[in-house]
Design a protein around this motif. Structure first.
Motif, mmCIF file in Angstrom:
data_model
loop_
_atom_site.group_PDB
_atom_site.id
_atom_site.type_symbol
_atom_site.label_atom_id
_atom_site.label_comp_id
_atom_site.label_asym_id
_atom_site.label_seq_id
_atom_site.Cartn_x
_atom_site.Cartn_y
_atom_site.Cartn_z
ATOM 1 N N ALA A 76 31.102 22.574 40.733
ATOM 2 C CA ALA A 76 30.975 23.506 41.853
ATOM 3 C C ALA A 76 30.441 24.836 41.348
ATOM 4 C CB ALA A 76 32.324 23.701 42.551
ATOM 5 N N LYS A 77 29.972 25.636 42.284
ATOM 6 C CA LYS A 77 29.572 27.011 41.965
ATOM 7 C C LYS A 77 30.765 27.910 42.275
ATOM 8 C CE LYS A 77 26.520 29.198 44.540
ATOM 9 N NZ LYS A 77 25.214 29.615 45.115
ATOM 10 N N TRP A 78 31.248 28.612 41.264
ATOM 11 C CA TRP A 78 32.455 29.420 41.387
ATOM 12 C C TRP A 78 32.110 30.905 41.310
ATOM 13 C CZ3 TRP A 78 36.620 26.306 42.269
ATOM 14 C CH2 TRP A 78 36.534 24.983 41.831
ATOM 15 N N LEU A 79 32.812 31.694 42.093
ATOM 16 C CA LEU A 79 32.687 33.151 42.063
ATOM 17 C C LEU A 79 34.029 33.726 41.661
ATOM 18 C CD1 LEU A 79 31.064 35.798 42.847
ATOM 19 C CD2 LEU A 79 32.165 35.579 45.108
ATOM 20 N N GLY A 80 34.028 34.640 40.677
ATOM 21 C CA GLY A 80 35.312 35.195 40.262
ATOM 22 C C GLY A 80 35.175 36.313 39.253
ATOM 23 N N TYR A 81 36.332 36.774 38.803
ATOM 24 C CA TYR A 81 36.410 37.896 37.868
ATOM 25 C C TYR A 81 36.758 37.364 36.489
ATOM 26 C CZ TYR A 81 37.741 42.486 35.996
ATOM 27 O OH TYR A 81 37.820 43.639 35.244
ATOM 28 N N PRO A 82 36.014 37.755 35.451
ATOM 29 C CA PRO A 82 36.272 37.219 34.107
ATOM 30 C C PRO A 82 37.693 37.526 33.619
ATOM 31 C CG PRO A 82 34.140 38.318 34.191
ATOM 32 C CD PRO A 82 34.841 38.649 35.483
ATOM 33 N N LEU A 83 38.339 36.504 33.139
ATOM 34 C CA LEU A 83 39.696 36.682 32.601
ATOM 35 C C LEU A 83 39.691 37.512 31.325
ATOM 36 C CD1 LEU A 83 41.037 33.167 33.452
ATOM 37 C CD2 LEU A 83 42.329 35.264 33.853
ATOM 38 N N ARG A 84 38.611 37.507 30.587
ATOM 39 C CA ARG A 84 38.554 38.342 29.382
ATOM 40 C C ARG A 84 38.666 39.823 29.746
ATOM 41 N NH1 ARG A 84 33.509 35.896 29.567
ATOM 42 N NH2 ARG A 84 31.834 37.221 30.381
ATOM 43 N N GLU A 85 38.176 40.202 30.947
ATOM 44 C CA GLU A 85 38.289 41.591 31.376
ATOM 45 C C GLU A 85 39.735 41.924 31.748
ATOM 46 O OE1 GLU A 85 35.924 43.604 30.993
ATOM 47 O OE2 GLU A 85 34.308 42.177 30.607
ATOM 48 N N VAL A 86 40.420 40.978 32.346
ATOM 49 C CA VAL A 86 41.834 41.176 32.667
ATOM 50 C C VAL A 86 42.633 41.384 31.387
ATOM 51 C CG1 VAL A 86 43.886 40.111 33.691
ATOM 52 C CG2 VAL A 86 41.636 39.793 34.774
ATOM 53 N N LEU A 87 42.363 40.540 30.399
ATOM 54 C CA LEU A 87 43.114 40.640 29.141
ATOM 55 C C LEU A 87 42.696 41.859 28.328
ATOM 56 C CD1 LEU A 87 43.087 36.858 28.258
ATOM 57 C CD2 LEU A 87 45.068 38.229 28.933
ATOM 58 N N ALA A 88 41.457 42.279 28.470
ATOM 59 C CA ALA A 88 41.029 43.491 27.767
ATOM 60 C C ALA A 88 41.812 44.699 28.266
ATOM 61 C CB ALA A 88 39.532 43.707 27.960
ATOM 62 N N ARG A 89 42.071 44.727 29.562
ATOM 63 C CA ARG A 89 42.868 45.824 30.106
ATOM 64 C C ARG A 89 44.324 45.716 29.649
ATOM 65 N NH1 ARG A 89 44.009 47.072 36.579
ATOM 66 N NH2 ARG A 89 45.796 48.479 36.227
ATOM 67 N N ALA A 90 44.853 44.493 29.571
ATOM 68 C CA ALA A 90 46.249 44.313 29.174
ATOM 69 C C ALA A 90 46.463 44.588 27.686
ATOM 70 C CB ALA A 90 46.690 42.888 29.507
ATOM 71 N N ARG A 91 45.470 44.318 26.858
ATOM 72 C CA ARG A 91 45.532 44.524 25.408
ATOM 73 C C ARG A 91 46.705 43.747 24.785
ATOM 74 N NH1 ARG A 91 45.068 49.409 27.613
ATOM 75 N NH2 ARG A 91 47.102 50.152 26.876
ATOM 76 N N PRO A 92 46.517 42.430 24.587
ATOM 77 C CA PRO A 92 47.572 41.603 23.993
ATOM 78 C C PRO A 92 48.010 42.105 22.629
ATOM 79 C CG PRO A 92 45.870 40.235 24.957
ATOM 80 C CD PRO A 92 45.341 41.642 24.976
ATOM 81 N N LEU A 93 49.276 41.916 22.330
ATOM 82 C CA LEU A 93 49.852 42.348 21.058
ATOM 83 C C LEU A 93 49.583 41.300 19.978
ATOM 84 C CD1 LEU A 93 53.325 43.617 22.340
ATOM 85 C CD2 LEU A 93 51.272 44.985 21.859
ATOM 86 N N ALA A 94 49.658 41.733 18.739
ATOM 87 C CA ALA A 94 49.486 40.829 17.610
ATOM 88 C C ALA A 94 50.554 39.737 17.666
ATOM 89 C CB ALA A 94 49.592 41.607 16.305
ATOM 90 N N GLY A 95 50.156 38.533 17.367
ATOM 91 C CA GLY A 95 51.087 37.404 17.390
ATOM 92 C C GLY A 95 51.001 36.581 18.658
ATOM 93 N N ALA A 96 50.481 37.144 19.749
ATOM 94 C CA ALA A 96 50.324 36.374 20.983
ATOM 95 C C ALA A 96 49.213 35.357 20.805
ATOM 96 C CB ALA A 96 50.011 37.308 22.145
ATOM 97 N N ASP A 97 49.427 34.131 21.297
ATOM 98 C CA ASP A 97 48.387 33.109 21.155
ATOM 99 C C ASP A 97 48.214 32.256 22.413
ATOM 100 O OD1 ASP A 97 50.663 31.547 21.134
ATOM 101 O OD2 ASP A 97 50.363 30.735 19.125
#
Length: 543
Positions: A325-346
């Motif tokens: 399908a053709k999907w429209l959405g917001y990149p999850l990498r941008e969501v996580l860039a704002r959240a800034r995961p801590l070291a050790g998260a996988d």
């Protein structure tokens, strides 16, 4: 067989019928009252969802392979039969000893309440539909059983009177058949009241169930809300599909799967009814910044549009649980860039509104692949059954670890600290899609004309891309087929091949090659725990 024996057996059958009708009233009234609550507050949905939660992997796999996308319908039918059998037993028990029958009904009510209250997001008010439904069913069962006992008493009285009359006229009437013929008319008359009561109860149960569905539909404005949505032009539109992406073989599936034909496999027995206005995504866990996103936040962001092929881990070799399908959405990498995961998260544990969860490797959502929070599918808002208002779409991973529908929560965590829905039930924690090809023409056991026979199908290897597909006819040498144009490494690739065949029984085997791992493995594996593998074999007849 004496008339009294036939009467007892007949009363037992009617008692079972009383139990089934009373159970129908329980479900009907609960459905009607449940129209003012969440769908999971109704007994059928709560019990069905609980059953799904405790379904072992082998049974889930069997259900999907046997019933495909009708697995939920099969579950509902099975539940209906089971409920009817249990209700029949309770009706018989209540007829013979009311206290035990009533206790059984209350026990079933308690089990249903436990199922309701253990659903995700449940609250005490969600008990109300089950409580009212159980009370109505118990009263109805009491009423029906009382009418049945009254009919039995009347029958015994009539039979006794008939027997006395038969003795008094012993010299005038034959013994054989005299009591039965005298009792039968009165017997039918005495039970007429039970049948009237049973009919009234059944009508009320059906009306309550139907009214509940109509009321629930009237109270939900989801369809109107979807139709009124307008999306901004994507900041990054989907690249145009190149010429020649569709196989030239008639009968090969459409390159873009229509929404109505797209496979649906999930754990939601009742499709969640979420409004875009109320939808909120919570982002939290091992991050420097926790925050929430609204639907409007997504619309205001830079959306991207991509063609992506999704695959279910339960798809057997040659199966149909795959679509593009053709999907429209917001990149999850941008969501996580704002959240800034801590070291050790996988890992990111995504959770839907109905409690389903998926474990997606954190690096997958941070790399340059087009993993998105999707809001539209094939140029329209997501259909409710496909995750409206927001779902996850992640190229390269099976849906059970990535494609969370109705997503409302993203927790950045570790695989060592959290388990997702299916990984907690024996499936692999990570689910990269395996390279696979499917023969679609000829179909298994089809009959085709002799001469030039067209063979066609699709192959997929998301994130790696298909570089070659080969077929072997009648166990002969492998022959390379004609590949259709490639849209991207994240979509399937169609193919075609022509071969001349004489009349008779023939077979075709297919295998694909991807750009990273090479030739698709011929090692046969079932879908559990991380997806099926092996080469598909199709047998057909040339006439």
């Amino acid at each position: 067989m004496t008339h009294s024996t036939r009467g007892r057996r007949g009363s037992t059958v009617l008692a079972a019928l009383a139990g089934i009708i009373a159970a129908g009233l329980v479900l009907g009234v609960a459905e009607l009252v449940g129209a003012f609550f969440r769908a999971s507050a109704t007994p059928v949905i709560a019990m069905g969802s609980t059953f799904i939660d405790f379904t072992p992997s082998w049974m889930k796999d069997f259900a999907i392979e046997t019933f495909g996308t009708n697995d939920k319908l099969a579950l509902l039918v099975g539940m209906g039969v089971t409920i009817a059998l249990l209700a029949a037993v309770l009706g018989i028990v209540a007829y013979r000893r009311w206290v035990l029958g009533a206790a059984g009904v209350l026990l079933m009510g308690a089990i249903i309440l436990a199922a309701v209250l253990t659903r995700a997001g449940a609250s005490l008010p969600d008990m109300i539909p089950t409580v009212i439904g159980t009370a109505a069913g118990l009263l109805a069962l009491r009423w029906l059983i009382a009418r049945l006992h009254r009919a039995d008493a009347a029958t015994r009285t009539e039979s006794s009177a008939a027997a006395e009359a038969g003795a008094a006229h012993d010299d005038e009437l034959p013994r054989t058949g005299s009591t039965s013929s005298a009792a039968t008319p009165g017997h039918a008359t005495s039970r007429r009241g039970f049948f009237v009561a049973a009919g009234v109860t059944a009508v009320v149960a059906a009306a309550a169930a139907g009214g509940g569905r109509l009321l629930a539909g009237a109270r939900s404005n989801l369809a109107a809300a979807r139709d009124s949505l307008r999306f901004p032009a994507p900041a990054s539109p989907a690249p145009p599909l190149p010429d020649g992406v569709q196989s030239s073989v008639e009968g090969v599936t459409s390159f873009v799967t229509p929404n109505s034909d797209f496979y649906r496999i999930d754990t939601a027995l009742s499709v969640p009814q979420l409004s875009a206005e109320d939808w909120v995504l919570r982002v939290h866990g091992m991050v420097e910044e926790e925050f929430e996103l609204s639907f409007q936040d997504l619309l205001d962001a830079d959306l991207i549009e991509r063609h992506i092929t999704l695959t279910c881990v339960s798809n057997p070799v040659g199966g149909g649980l795959v679509g593009t399908a053709k999907w429209l959405g917001y990149p999850l990498r941008e969501v996580l860039a704002r959240a800034r995961p801590l070291a050790g998260a996988d890992m990111v544990l995504s959770t839907s509104s109905d409690g389903f969860s998926a474990s997606t490797p954190l690096p997958v959502l941070q790399d340059d692949r087009d993993a998105i929070l999707a809001v539209a599918m094939n140029d329209e808002p997501l259909p409710a059954e496909h995750g409206f208002p927001v779902r996850m779409v992640v190229p390269g991973l099976y849906g059970y670890v990535s494609a969370t529908k109705w997503v409302v929560d993203l927790e950045v965590t570790r695989f060592a600290d959290a388990k997702a829905y299916w990984s907690d039930r024996g499936w692999a924690e990570r689910g990269p899609i395996k390279t696979m090809t499917r023969v679609e023409v000829p179909k298994p056991f089809a009959s085709v004309d002799a001469g030039e026979v067209m063979i066609g199908g699709v192959a997929w290897s998301q994130q790696r891309g298909i570089t070659k597909v080969e077929v072997s006819v009648d166990d002969g040498d492998w022959e390379a087929v004609d590949l259709a144009a490639e849209a991207s490494v994240d979509t399937w690739r169609q193919w075609s091949h022509a071969v001349t065949l004489d009349a008779g029984l023939h077979t075709v085997r297919a295998r694909a090659t991807d750009a990273v791992d090479g030739v698709q493995t011929d090692e046969r594996a079932e879908t559990v725990p991380d997806g099926a593998s092996g080469w598909q074999l199709v047998q057909f007849t040339v006439a």
